[in-house]
Design a protein around this motif. Sequence first.
Motif, PDB file in Angstrom:
ATOM      1  N   LEU A  11       0.831  -1.209   0.000  1.00 27.47           N
ATOM      2  CA  LEU A  11       0.000   0.000   0.000  1.00 27.47           C
ATOM      3  C   LEU A  11       0.865   1.258   0.000  1.00 27.47           C
ATOM      4  O   LEU A  11       0.605   2.205  -0.755  1.00 27.47           O
ATOM      5  CB  LEU A  11      -0.916  -0.001   1.219  1.00 27.47           C
ATOM      6  N   LYS A  12       1.896   1.266   0.818  1.00 27.36           N
ATOM      7  CA  LYS A  12       2.796   2.425   0.885  1.00 27.36           C
ATOM      8  C   LYS A  12       3.531   2.627  -0.440  1.00 27.36           C
ATOM      9  O   LYS A  12       3.800   3.760  -0.851  1.00 27.36           O
ATOM     10  CB  LYS A  12       3.797   2.243   2.023  1.00 27.36           C
ATOM     11  N   ALA A  13       3.879   1.533  -1.099  1.00 30.87           N
ATOM     12  CA  ALA A  13       4.567   1.635  -2.387  1.00 30.87           C
ATOM     13  C   ALA A  13       3.621   2.104  -3.487  1.00 30.87           C
ATOM     14  O   ALA A  13       4.025   2.826  -4.408  1.00 30.87           O
ATOM     15  CB  ALA A  13       5.180   0.290  -2.762  1.00 30.87           C
ATOM     16  N   ALA A  14       2.347   1.711  -3.391  1.00 32.00           N
ATOM     17  CA  ALA A  14       1.381   2.044  -4.435  1.00 32.00           C
ATOM     18  C   ALA A  14       0.911   3.493  -4.359  1.00 32.00           C
ATOM     19  O   ALA A  14       0.662   4.128  -5.395  1.00 32.00           O
ATOM     20  CB  ALA A  14       0.177   1.109  -4.339  1.00 32.00           C
ATOM     21  N   SER A 134      -0.477  -4.020  -7.414  1.00 31.30           N
ATOM     22  CA  SER A 134      -1.477  -3.703  -8.435  1.00 31.30           C
ATOM     23  C   SER A 134      -2.859  -3.533  -7.805  1.00 31.30           C
ATOM     24  O   SER A 134      -3.639  -2.663  -8.217  1.00 31.30           O
ATOM     25  CB  SER A 134      -1.521  -4.810  -9.487  1.00 31.30           C
ATOM     26  N   PHE A 135      -3.164  -4.362  -6.812  1.00 30.14           N
ATOM     27  CA  PHE A 135      -4.459  -4.281  -6.139  1.00 30.14           C
ATOM     28  C   PHE A 135      -4.651  -2.922  -5.472  1.00 30.14           C
ATOM     29  O   PHE A 135      -5.711  -2.297  -5.607  1.00 30.14           O
ATOM     30  CB  PHE A 135      -4.580  -5.396  -5.098  1.00 30.14           C
ATOM     31  N   PHE A 136      -3.637  -2.457  -4.756  1.00 27.33           N
ATOM     32  CA  PHE A 136      -3.787  -1.189  -4.038  1.00 27.33           C
ATOM     33  C   PHE A 136      -3.804   0.006  -4.987  1.00 27.33           C
ATOM     34  O   PHE A 136      -4.461   1.016  -4.711  1.00 27.33           O
ATOM     35  CB  PHE A 136      -2.691  -1.041  -2.986  1.00 27.33           C
ATOM     36  N   ILE A 137      -3.101  -0.091  -6.107  1.00 29.08           N
ATOM     37  CA  ILE A 137      -3.201   0.959  -7.123  1.00 29.08           C
ATOM     38  C   ILE A 137      -4.641   1.036  -7.622  1.00 29.08           C
ATOM     39  O   ILE A 137      -5.228   2.118  -7.731  1.00 29.08           O
ATOM     40  CB  ILE A 137      -2.236   0.676  -8.297  1.00 29.08           C
ATOM     41  N   THR A 138      -5.228  -0.123  -7.899  1.00 27.53           N
ATOM     42  CA  THR A 138      -6.612  -0.186  -8.372  1.00 27.53           C
ATOM     43  C   THR A 138      -7.580   0.322  -7.310  1.00 27.53           C
ATOM     44  O   THR A 138      -8.484   1.115  -7.606  1.00 27.53           O
ATOM     45  CB  THR A 138      -6.978  -1.635  -8.748  1.00 27.53           C
ATOM     46  N   LEU A 139      -7.401  -0.117  -6.083  1.00 28.36           N
ATOM     47  CA  LEU A 139      -8.298   0.265  -4.988  1.00 28.36           C
ATOM     48  C   LEU A 139      -8.213   1.758  -4.694  1.00 28.36           C
ATOM     49  O   LEU A 139      -9.246   2.426  -4.501  1.00 28.36           O
ATOM     50  CB  LEU A 139      -7.950  -0.530  -3.728  1.00 28.36           C
ATOM     51  N   LEU A 140      -7.007   2.298  -4.661  1.00 30.15           N
ATOM     52  CA  LEU A 140      -6.840   3.725  -4.382  1.00 30.15           C
ATOM     53  C   LEU A 140      -7.488   4.574  -5.473  1.00 30.15           C
ATOM     54  O   LEU A 140      -8.199   5.542  -5.179  1.00 30.15           O
ATOM     55  CB  LEU A 140      -5.354   4.061  -4.256  1.00 30.15           C
ATOM     56  N   ASN A 141      -7.250   4.219  -6.729  1.00 30.19           N
ATOM     57  CA  ASN A 141      -7.851   4.975  -7.828  1.00 30.19           C
ATOM     58  C   ASN A 141      -9.377   4.914  -7.780  1.00 30.19           C
ATOM     59  O   ASN A 141     -10.062   5.923  -8.011  1.00 30.19           O
ATOM     60  CB  ASN A 141      -7.349   4.440  -9.171  1.00 30.19           C
TER      61      ASN A 141
END
Length: 241
Positions: A11-14, A134-141
């Motif tokens: 999550l921190k990286a995304a 990839s999941f957290f990038i998707t979730l954050l967006n």
Amino acid sequence: MVNLEDKIRALKAAFPCTIPVLTGFTFLGIAYGILMSSKGYGVGWTVLMSLMAFAGSAQYVAITFLTSVFNPIYALLMTLVVNARHLFYGISMLDRYKGAGKLKPYLIFGLCDETFSIVCSAEPPEGVNRNWFSFFITLLNHSYWVLGSAIGGMLGSMVSFNTKGLDFVLTALFVVIFVGQWKTQKDHKPAVIGVLCSIICLVVFGQSNFIIPSMIAILAVLMISRKEYMEKKELIEEIVQ
């Protein structure tokens, strides 16, 4: 097995990768929420639409469907045309999302233009699980879009706005993303191919019908280019050996 610490690290990286989308989606979502409110739809409907549909440009188009004569066939075809590019996004992500397990359904659902761009170009830091990254990038967006929609819906219910021109913000974001990718990528060939194919199809098929032919043409040219590239790479490797 991915533990909680690994997820937090992902999550921190995304998050830093999604900051440009945070600013863009917030304002786009606000514009969408205001437009929904101007048509008589409350915050609840706006947030539900963004949670369940999460289709960006198709959501803007859907406002017209919601306020006009009920025509499900036309709505289906128009939505397919507007979001046809996601078919090609999905095909290109088959290898990357292979082995994603329980995360895969949401990764497929949340694959928008901006998420596709980030997931394709950003590499997770060493030690960070790629699937969770990839999941957290998707979730954050997705969260940014829903948050912006909620804010816009609340603002629209409290303040009167002149909504003329608000639907242009999506086009503006696409331009910004394209320019950003052009600056960060050394190889501009895919971008040039995309622009040229789109212009040619626009001239040949017209403004109302050029999207799907453009996507097909871009995919075909990129596949041919990739084949030529792989053949040259194999030839060079044989010469080196």
